[in-house]
Write a protein that holds these residues in place. Structure first.
Motif, PDB file in Angstrom:
ATOM      1  N   GLU A 433      35.838  46.419  42.355  1.00  0.00           N
ATOM      2  CA  GLU A 433      36.522  45.149  42.094  1.00  0.00           C
ATOM      3  C   GLU A 433      35.915  43.964  42.840  1.00  0.00           C
ATOM      4  OE1 GLU A 433      40.598  45.648  43.364  1.00  0.00           O
ATOM      5  OE2 GLU A 433      40.004  46.865  45.090  1.00  0.00           O
ATOM      6  N   THR A 455      39.934  45.014  37.362  1.00  0.00           N
ATOM      7  CA  THR A 455      39.499  43.730  36.791  1.00  0.00           C
ATOM      8  C   THR A 455      40.256  42.543  37.368  1.00  0.00           C
ATOM      9  OG1 THR A 455      40.961  44.207  34.915  1.00  0.00           O
ATOM     10  CG2 THR A 455      38.604  44.611  34.621  1.00  0.00           C
ATOM     11  N   ALA A 478      39.573  37.130  31.443  1.00  0.00           N
ATOM     12  CA  ALA A 478      38.882  38.418  31.315  1.00  0.00           C
ATOM     13  C   ALA A 478      37.775  38.364  30.279  1.00  0.00           C
ATOM     14  CB  ALA A 478      39.883  39.504  30.941  1.00  0.00           C
ATOM     15  N   VAL A 483      31.966  38.325  33.466  1.00  0.00           N
ATOM     16  CA  VAL A 483      32.812  39.483  33.754  1.00  0.00           C
ATOM     17  C   VAL A 483      32.432  40.653  32.862  1.00  0.00           C
ATOM     18  CG1 VAL A 483      35.183  40.362  33.704  1.00  0.00           C
ATOM     19  CG2 VAL A 483      34.722  38.040  34.561  1.00  0.00           C
ATOM     20  N   LEU A 487      31.086  44.427  33.850  1.00  0.00           N
ATOM     21  CA  LEU A 487      31.728  45.663  33.373  1.00  0.00           C
ATOM     22  C   LEU A 487      30.688  46.587  32.733  1.00  0.00           C
ATOM     23  CD1 LEU A 487      35.031  44.305  31.750  1.00  0.00           C
ATOM     24  CD2 LEU A 487      34.761  45.434  33.962  1.00  0.00           C
TER      25      LEU A 487
END
Length: 583
Positions: A433, A455, A478, A483, A487
């Protein structure tokens, strides 16, 4: 009828009377008082004003002697305002004509005064707005002995507050608290997470409540769209009640999926686990079809503890209860205490200027080894009861993870010397994270048993947005391309090294992101129990090949708004009910 817009953080719709809490978390008496009690309310007001006036005069004298009469004039100005007969007459008028409590009358009058001063061009007069709010706080504090704490809410209400701590939210009984609206707060604050766990529709960051808001006034909380409606008319009430009935029927239909696997249309098997805060939620998670507990937020034991920290035995009993409920064949991932930032605790550090970047989570644990070791002892003792796994939060460097594992090894050695049984092959993983860890995911993968992507913090740190700050809430997204690329790299690193990788942040429970995450290679989701049927429905409605195409398209887009629009459109084609609920 007034409509306010904020940030939707817990889905659902609630309709009911407003109950206002003050900033200390006490109920502002908002019930009408019987006519025979009106003289008693006025007597309480006069007694309060007299006592407060004497107290301020005494304080002014002390200040005058210590630092001079110039500073003492501030207190004298407050005393004159409190003794102003016009202020008293306005409060008395509200008590007598509206039949409301002295607390609510004081709040209503002084908020009106503050609003008046705020609207003036002269800065000197604008500053008087804060004086009015300070006087309001002093009067209400003086009346505090007559107010009821939030734990004593015993009727169906919609709770309205400036903000709520996780501890306050935890104390709510969903049987009575039907909805929550706060002026402050962000999308993934832990207060929002708890509201979701309790399945209470909630909106945060809505801004200042209007002064026209009356006690016990009917309000609608639309937790799907982030809308609060004050004093709705009959057509609006009918529309919402019909919408609630229709969507409830759809959700009931999802119950048929409980015993079916989370599997794509072309046979790709996905593991669907649950996030929980309280031991009692484990049973509820299984009833929704969870295949295990992907995240047990153990810090809520600390937030609910009456002492500085729960004892080893209290923790053992909580962990053992979850493992026994889930059974020996389903995994339970225990995240070690994640205190700090928006979950302050009395046994942690002193107040910090920037707690989000300060002593929190694993940093706090490694600094407070007695507390950390007590938790690890309880976890290890409980580990013999099922498939327990331990996860360290907010790991930012490889050395930090190694230090945490060394502490765990020390506790294992102590238990072994005492002859206390525990699982020696206990899987140990980490929350992914922090961007520094994400960039180094390939290296971390050689040392951990599993990753769990958080997240909520990953977005916060990547985009430099405080996730609890409503003034920048719109920047917390998100769908941001940065981001999504992080991921992708985390999931790729995990898959390359054969390390289990789950996603347990709020993003995993949002149906629009499910095809994207599948397409990025994620095969384990951990979501709030009430989200399990929805996410399973999406998984069972798409093919892996289609999910890969979705991911490929998203990775070519340049903005969060483009990505969100594309994903919502794709979700609407697959399960229109989910997007219709959001629109």
């Amino acid at each position: 009828m007034d409509t306010l817009r904020g940030i939707a953080v817990s889905s659902g719709v609630a309709i009911g009377p407003a109950l206002t809490l003050d900033r200390q978390g006490m109920q502002i008496r908002s019930l009408y008082v019987p006519s025979q009690r009106i003289p008693e309310e006025i007597e309480r007001l006069d007694r309060c004003l007299s006592e407060l006036s004497n107290e301020i005069a005494s304080n002014a004298q002390v200040v005058s002697e210590k630092v001079g009469p110039e500073v003492a004039t501030i207190f004298e100005a407050h005393r004159r305002m409190i003794c102003d007969p016009h202020l008293r007459s306005m409060v008395v008028e509200r008590i007598e004509k509206r039949g409301c409590s002295v607390e609510f009358a004081v709040r209503s009058v002084l908020q009106k005064y503050a609003s008046f001063f705020r609207g003036m061009e002269n800065s000197h007069f604008r500053d008087r707005a804060e004086d009015m709010l300070d006087i309001e706080r002093q009067i209400l504090a003086r009346l505090a002995g007559d107010r009821a704490p939030i734990e004593e809410i015993d009727r169906e209400v919609i709770v309205l507050a400036h903000d709520l701590t996780p501890t306050q939210t935890v104390s709510f009984d969903p049987k009575f608290v039907k909805g929550i609206v706060t002026e402050a707060g962000g999308q993934t604050s832990h207060t929002a997470i708890i509201a979701g766990a309790l399945e209470i529709p909630a909106i945060v960051g809505i801004g200042r409540f209007p002064e026209s808001l009356e006690h016990d006034q009917t309000v609608i909380v639309d937790g799907n769209h982030g809308v609060m409606i004050i004093a709705p008319d009959e057509p609006m009430l009918h529309r919402y009640r019909t919408s609630v009935r229709d969507f409830q029927r759809f959700k009931e239909s999802l119950g048929k999926l409980r015993d079916l696997p989370a599997e794509t249309t072309d046979g790709c098997r996905v593991t669907l686990s649950a996030n929980i805060e309280f031991p009692e939620e484990a049973k509820h998670a299984l009833e929704r079809g969870a295949e295990g507990i992907g995240l047990y937020r153990t810090e809520f034991l600390y937030l609910n503890s009456k002492s500085a920290a729960p004892s080893e035995e209290e923790q053992y009993e909580a962990y053992a209860a979850v493992l026994k409920t889930v059974g020996p064949d389903r995994p339970v991932i225990f995240r070690t205490l994640d205190l700090g930032a928006d979950k302050p605790h009395q046994d942690g550090a002193s107040a910090e200027n920037n707690p989000v970047l300060g002593l929190r989570s694993i940093r706090l644990a490694l600094k407070n080894l007695p507390m950390f070791k007590t938790q690890l002892r309880a976890l290890l003792r409980a580990s013999v009861l099922g498939d327990a796994r331990i996860m360290f939060p907010l790991i930012s460097t490889l050395m930090e993870f190694k230090r945490a594992r060394m502490v765990l090894a020390d506790v294992m050695e102590d238990l072994q010397e005492l002859g206390i049984p525990f699982r020696k092959d206990l899987p140990v993983g980490m929350m992914m994270e922090v961007p520094s860890a994400a960039v180094m995911a390939d290296r971390f993968a050689r040392h951990v048993d599993f990753f769990s992507i958080g997240t909520n913090d990953l977005i916060q740190y990547t985009l430099a947005v405080d996730r609890t700050n409503e003034t920048v809430a719109s920047l917390f997204n998100a769908s941001d391309p940065a981001v999504i690329r992080l991921l992708r790299e985390i999931i790729k690193a995990a898959n390359r090294h054969g390390v289990d990788c789950s996603l347990c942040g709020e993003m995993s429970g949002d149906p629009i992101y499910t095809p994207l995450l599948l397409g990025l290679g994620l095969r384990q989701f951990s979501v709030a129990p009430h989200n399990i049927p929805e996410i399973k429905k999406i998984i069972r409605s798409v093919s892996l090949e289609d999910a890969k195409r979705v991911a490929g398209r998203v990775l070519r887009l340049d903005s969060a708004s483009e990505i969100t629009s594309f994903l919502r459109d794709r979700t609407r084609r697959v399960v229109p009910e989910f997007v219709d609920e959001m629109d």
